[in-house]
Design a protein around this motif. Sequence first.
Motif, short mmCIF file in Angstrom:
data_model
loop_
_atom_site.label_atom_id
_atom_site.label_comp_id
_atom_site.label_asym_id
_atom_site.label_seq_id
_atom_site.Cartn_x
_atom_site.Cartn_y
_atom_site.Cartn_z
N PHE A 174 0.84 -1.20 0.00
CA PHE A 174 0.00 0.00 0.00
C PHE A 174 0.87 1.25 0.00
N ALA A 175 2.04 1.16 0.64
CA ALA A 175 2.94 2.31 0.72
C ALA A 175 3.56 2.66 -0.62
N LYS A 176 3.38 1.81 -1.63
CA LYS A 176 3.84 2.18 -2.97
C LYS A 176 3.14 3.45 -3.46
N MET A 177 1.95 3.71 -2.92
CA MET A 177 1.24 4.94 -3.30
C MET A 177 2.03 6.18 -2.88
N ASN A 178 2.87 6.03 -1.85
CA ASN A 178 3.75 7.11 -1.42
C ASN A 178 5.18 6.90 -1.90
N ARG A 179 5.32 6.04 -2.92
CA ARG A 179 6.61 5.79 -3.58
C ARG A 179 7.65 5.22 -2.62
N TRP A 180 7.21 4.30 -1.76
CA TRP A 180 8.15 3.61 -0.88
C TRP A 180 8.06 2.11 -1.09
N ARG A 181 9.21 1.49 -1.22
CA ARG A 181 9.34 0.04 -1.22
C ARG A 181 10.66 -0.30 -0.57
N PRO A 182 10.78 -1.48 0.05
CA PRO A 182 12.08 -1.87 0.62
C PRO A 182 13.15 -1.90 -0.46
N GLY A 183 14.24 -1.19 -0.22
CA GLY A 183 15.32 -1.12 -1.19
C GLY A 183 16.58 -1.80 -0.70
N ASP A 184 17.69 -1.46 -1.31
CA ASP A 184 18.96 -2.10 -0.97
C ASP A 184 19.42 -1.77 0.44
N ASP A 185 18.87 -0.71 1.03
CA ASP A 185 19.22 -0.38 2.41
C ASP A 185 18.52 -1.30 3.41
N LEU A 186 17.54 -2.07 2.92
CA LEU A 186 16.82 -3.04 3.74
C LEU A 186 16.86 -4.39 3.01
N PRO A 187 18.03 -5.00 2.89
CA PRO A 187 18.18 -6.16 2.00
C PRO A 187 17.36 -7.38 2.41
N HIS A 188 17.21 -7.61 3.70
CA HIS A 188 16.46 -8.79 4.14
C HIS A 188 14.96 -8.59 3.95
N LEU A 189 14.51 -7.37 4.18
CA LEU A 189 13.10 -7.06 3.94
C LEU A 189 12.80 -7.12 2.44
N LYS A 190 13.72 -6.66 1.63
CA LYS A 190 13.56 -6.72 0.17
C LYS A 190 13.53 -8.17 -0.31
N ARG A 191 14.43 -9.00 0.21
CA ARG A 191 14.45 -10.42 -0.15
C ARG A 191 13.13 -11.09 0.20
N TRP A 192 12.61 -10.76 1.39
CA TRP A 192 11.32 -11.30 1.84
C TRP A 192 10.19 -10.89 0.90
N ARG A 193 10.14 -9.60 0.52
CA ARG A 193 9.09 -9.13 -0.38
C ARG A 193 9.20 -9.81 -1.75
N ASP A 194 10.41 -9.98 -2.24
CA ASP A 194 10.60 -10.63 -3.53
C ASP A 194 10.16 -12.09 -3.48
N ALA A 195 10.37 -12.75 -2.34
CA ALA A 195 9.96 -14.15 -2.19
C ALA A 195 8.44 -14.28 -2.21
N ILE A 196 7.74 -13.33 -1.63
CA ILE A 196 6.27 -13.38 -1.63
C ILE A 196 5.74 -13.29 -3.05
N ALA A 197 6.41 -12.54 -3.90
CA ALA A 197 5.96 -12.35 -5.28
C ALA A 197 5.91 -13.66 -6.06
N THR A 198 6.62 -14.68 -5.60
CA THR A 198 6.65 -15.97 -6.30
C THR A 198 5.53 -16.90 -5.84
N ARG A 199 4.78 -16.52 -4.81
CA ARG A 199 3.75 -17.37 -4.24
C ARG A 199 2.38 -17.05 -4.84
N ALA A 200 1.41 -17.93 -4.60
CA ALA A 200 0.04 -17.68 -5.07
C ALA A 200 -0.50 -16.38 -4.49
N ALA A 201 -0.26 -16.16 -3.20
CA ALA A 201 -0.74 -14.93 -2.57
C ALA A 201 -0.12 -13.70 -3.20
#
Length: 206
Positions: A174-201
């Motif tokens: 939802f925070a993408k509406m404010n142009r925020w996503r976990p970036g390279d400064d949050l590598p573990h959070l970014k890895r987690w978000r990328d992993a969710i993208a591969t799931r059905a959910a």
Amino acid sequence: MKLYIAPYAPNPRRVIMFIAEKSISSIETVSINLQEGQHRTDAFKAKSPLSQIPVLELDDGRCLTESRAICTYIEALIPDPNLMGVDAFERAHIEMWDRRMELLFSVPLMMWVRHGNPMLAAVERNQTAEVASFNQGQAMRMAKWLNSELASREWIAGDRFTIADITAVCGVDFAKMNRWRPGDDLPHLKRWRDAIATRAAGQVAA
């Protein structure tokens, strides 16, 4: 059953992602236009007295609101794949993390967007810059803490995907509406978000 939603709203998306992860296709979705105030009509208030979405309407006409309550009901009906715990300790452990993600991470992210994005002025009638700023700060502090937690495990509540991950990612996306996503400064959070993208959910549109 019917699930009343608003497209892209984070709380309905929480339920839609939960349903997608369980591969449930028997629940009809009905879209409600928040910008036009359809959630404030008498007909909708008969289902949701506080004009909230999502709403799950059962076949006998009874209704459930609150996304967590709806997910709990669905989990009881269709327990596999399990997303809320298989024994007393795991259920409590997952709920602990789910509550943390909801109250300390997703809600601040949502409030930052609702009070800080002019596109939502019709929904959040009294937007306040101070509320947006306060919640942005809370959310960013929590993002850093969660990044450190995810350095030692794959998913938020442990070694498997649960409702806690769904709750957190709904706020993050939802925070993408404010142009925020976990970036390279949050590598573990970014890895987690990328992993969710591969799931059905993760295939549910944000």
